[in-house]
Design an enzyme around this catalytic site. Structure first.
Site, PDB file in Angstrom:
ATOM      1  CD  GLU A 162      -3.142  -0.403   0.016  1.00  0.00           C
ATOM      2  OE1 GLU A 162      -3.029   0.758  -0.426  1.00  0.00           O
ATOM      3  OE2 GLU A 162      -4.038  -1.177  -0.361  1.00  0.00           O
ATOM      4  CD  GLU A 165      -1.070  -1.068  -4.589  1.00  0.00           C
ATOM      5  OE1 GLU A 165      -1.051  -2.234  -5.015  1.00  0.00           O
ATOM      6  OE2 GLU A 165      -2.054  -0.574  -3.991  1.00  0.00           O
ATOM      7  CD  GLU A 166      -2.606   4.975  -0.108  1.00  0.00           C
ATOM      8  OE1 GLU A 166      -2.136   5.790   0.727  1.00  0.00           O
ATOM      9  OE2 GLU A 166      -3.719   4.430   0.034  1.00  0.00           O
TER      10      GLU A 166
END
Length: 278
Positions: A162, A165-166
């Site tokens: 995460e 990805e962010e």
């Protein structure tokens, strides 16, 4: 309860022409997986005959798995007393309980698992984002990267994914610092949210265009002094825990790979306090 299959349900040659194909599960029930098209009236006849036979055999739970191309048979099953248990993108699972007493069937998945990533660098700056979508969009709130753990994904792997990805930042999982449980959070399901500490392996930020409005390294004191953080009880506790961990006054939970006879998983435990006793 009745779930995974293990052996074929014995039947005579005559039975085979009047019963639905099935396998026995480990809990005294049977599983039927429909794979070929069937006229609903024939399906109804075979289902009734099968239920009568399984009742005489003392079976308990009956599971019927319908692929999406056979979803038309669901109405027939419901009319015979089956109910929806769960659905995935390519199938529907229905279930029926034969005994007179209350059923002991396992419930559908009850929780969703989410993570919040506490990533702090050597300058005591924390990695934060502003979201383009969701409850915090357009409010100017800086928050930890968050997300949902995928099916079959370990919590620590999900937190690393995460963050990447962010924000585009590479990290290494350190510990789970705390977790929170809430109910009726997502389509009536409960939610488990794990606060994870990660070590940055890179510093350059490349924010995810589809979900993230902005991302930056923010001084820790500036982050915790945001009105949103100060006014939100959960975040106050989270920042206290993160500060204590950074100062060496708190120990979280580290994953240990463990195995059982039929599966593998992770035990998350406090290594410092356990080892101090030995």
């Amino acid at each position: 309860m009745s779930a995974s299959s293990s052996s074929t349900n014995p039947m005579s040659r005559e039975d085979a022409t009047t019963l639905l194909p099935s396998v026995q599960d480990k809990y005294g029930g049977v599983m039927t997986e429909m794979t070929h098209p069937m006229d609903p009236s024939l399906f109804s006849t075979l289902l009734r005959s099968s239920l009568s036979t399984w009742t005489l055999q003392g079976k308990k739970g009956v599971w019927i798995k319908l692929p999406k191309q056979l979803i038309g048979l669901a109405e027939t099953a419901v009319k015979e007393g089956f109910w929806f248990h769960h659905a995935e993108k390519d199938y529907l699972m229905l279930v029926y309980w034969i005994p007179k007493e209350d059923d002991t069937l396992p419930a559908n998945a009850s929780h969703r698992v989410g993570i919040g990533a506490f990533v702090i660098n050597h300058n005591k700056e924390v990695l934060v984002v502003q979201e383009k979508t969701g409850r915090f969009q357009g409010q100017g709130i800086w928050k930890f990267p968050t997300g949902v753990v995928n099916e079959g994904e370990d919590i620590h792997d999900g937190s690393v994914r995460e963050v990447k990805e962010e924000t585009g930042v590479d990290t290494e999982f350190d510990q789970i610092l705390a977790f929170r449980q809430t109910h009726k959070a997502f389509f009536g399901k409960s939610d488990l949210f794990f606060v994870c500490m990660l070590k940055p392996l890179s510093l350059e930020i490349n924010a995810q265009e589809s979900e993230i409005e902005a991302a930056q390294w923010m001084p820790w004191e500036e982050y915790i002094n945001q009105p949103f953080v100060q006014n939100y009880e959960l975040l106050r506790y989270m920042t206290d825990i993160c500060s204590a961990k950074t100062n060496g006054d708190y120990e979280g939970f580290t994953p240990l790979r463990v195995s059982a006879p039929d599966q593998q998983g992770n035990l998350y435990y406090n290594t410092r306090d356990l080892h101090s006793r030995n």
